[in-house]
Design an enzyme around this catalytic site. Structure first.
Site, mmCIF file in Angstrom:
data_model
loop_
_atom_site.group_PDB
_atom_site.id
_atom_site.type_symbol
_atom_site.label_atom_id
_atom_site.label_comp_id
_atom_site.label_asym_id
_atom_site.label_seq_id
_atom_site.Cartn_x
_atom_site.Cartn_y
_atom_site.Cartn_z
ATOM 1 N N GLY A 68 19.749 -16.398 -7.557
ATOM 2 C CA GLY A 68 21.177 -16.851 -7.519
ATOM 3 C C GLY A 68 21.845 -16.835 -6.234
ATOM 4 O O GLY A 68 23.097 -17.379 -6.143
ATOM 5 N N CYS A 69 20.980 -17.563 -5.063
ATOM 6 C CA CYS A 69 21.564 -17.756 -3.921
ATOM 7 C C CYS A 69 22.395 -18.888 -3.706
ATOM 8 O O CYS A 69 23.377 -19.214 -3.281
ATOM 9 C CB CYS A 69 20.529 -17.486 -2.838
ATOM 10 S SG CYS A 69 19.639 -15.910 -2.716
ATOM 11 N N THR A 70 21.533 -19.992 -4.192
ATOM 12 C CA THR A 70 22.508 -21.307 -4.347
ATOM 13 C C THR A 70 23.529 -21.345 -5.157
ATOM 14 O O THR A 70 24.485 -21.839 -4.719
ATOM 15 C CB THR A 70 21.611 -22.585 -4.975
ATOM 16 O OG1 THR A 70 20.246 -22.532 -3.936
ATOM 17 C CG2 THR A 70 22.009 -23.784 -4.985
ATOM 18 N N THR A 127 26.256 -19.530 -2.980
ATOM 19 C CA THR A 127 26.721 -20.518 -1.913
ATOM 20 C C THR A 127 27.547 -21.706 -2.476
ATOM 21 O O THR A 127 28.649 -22.006 -1.923
ATOM 22 C CB THR A 127 25.450 -21.075 -1.302
ATOM 23 O OG1 THR A 127 24.505 -19.990 -0.946
ATOM 24 C CG2 THR A 127 25.651 -21.975 -0.286
#
Length: 193
Positions: free
Chosen positions: A81-83, A86
Site C-alpha cells: 500500500g505504499c504507492t 503516497t
C-alpha cells in the site's frame, strides 16, 4: 509476483497490521538534528523546520511491472500500500496545506535515486526523504520490519510542531485512507490552538 497495478488493491484481501506499541513512545519526542536527502536534491533537517510538518513513512514503494521484493509481500501485515498511501497524500496536498501543514514529506529507507524517479513518475508536489542509512529511524526508534535483509520503516504518519512530535498515526490501514485521516486531524486540531 509481478506488481501490475500498484493502486488497485482489495484491502479485504490484505492482512491489516496490529498495534504492537512500537510507536507509543514517539508523541512528545523532540526531533534530533539529522539531515536527510530529499527528492528535490535538498538536505532537509526536520528539527529546524518551523510550523507544522506532516511526515508519512512507508516500507517501500513498488515499481510497476517489476518483481516484488519477496513473493509474499502482500501477506506481510502493513507492507502493501505504499504507492496508494503516497498518491493519497499527493491528491490531498493542497488540502493538507490549507489545513495548516507548512511542510509535507514522504519518508522511507529507499535510496534517493529510486525515490526521485518515483516522485517524478507519481507527480508528487512534495519531497520524499531518504533514510537509507537509518539515521532518523534509529534516533527516533521508529517501528521497523526486516524483509529480504532490509530494514524498512513500518507505515506511520507524524504530525510535528516546531520539532516536537505532537501526534502519531500508527498502525495505518488501509494506507490509502491515511492522508484523509491526517487531514481530518489537522482540521480538528489547528496549530497553535
Amino acid at each position: 509476483m509481478t506488481q501490475r497495478n500498484l493502486l488497485e488493491v482489495n484491502w479485504s484481501q490484505i492482512p491489516a497490521p496490529t498495534d504492537d506499541g512500537a510507536a507509543a513512545h514517539l508523541a512528545g519526542m523532540t526531533l534530533p538534528a539529522i539531515s536527510l536527502l530529499a527528492t528535490d536534491d535538498r538536505s532537509v533537517t526536520l528539527s529546524t523546520l518551523s510550523g507544522r510538518t506532516v511526515v508519512f513513512a512507508y516500507p517501500r514503494t513498488g515499481e510497476p511491472g517489476k518483481i516484488s521484493l519477496v513473493d509474499d509481500w502482500d501477506m506481510i501485515p502493513g507492507a502493501r500500500g505504499c504507492t496508494p498511501q503516497t498518491c493519497a497524500f499527493r491528491d490531498l496536498f493542497a488540502d493538507l496545506r490549507a489545513a495548516g501543514a507548512s511542510h509535507v514529506f514522504g519518508l522511507s529507507t529507499q535510496g534517493n535515486e529510486y525515490q526521485t524517479e518515483m516522485a517524478s513518475r507519481l507527480h508528487l508536489p512534495f519531497p520524499v526523504l531518504s533514510d537509507e542509512k537509518l539515521a532518523l529511524t534509529r534516533a527516533l526508534n521508529l517501528p521497523t520490519m526486516e524483509v529480504a535483509g532490509l530494514t524498512l520503516i513500518k507505515r506511520l504518519a507524524l504530525i510535528i510542531d516546531d520539532a516536537t512530535i505532537t501526534h502519531v498515526f500508527y498502525p495505518v490501514f488501509p494506507p490509502d485512507r491515511n492522508a484523509g485521516d491526517v487531514l481530518d486531524w489537522l482540521k480538528a486540531n489547528p496549530a497553535g490552538a
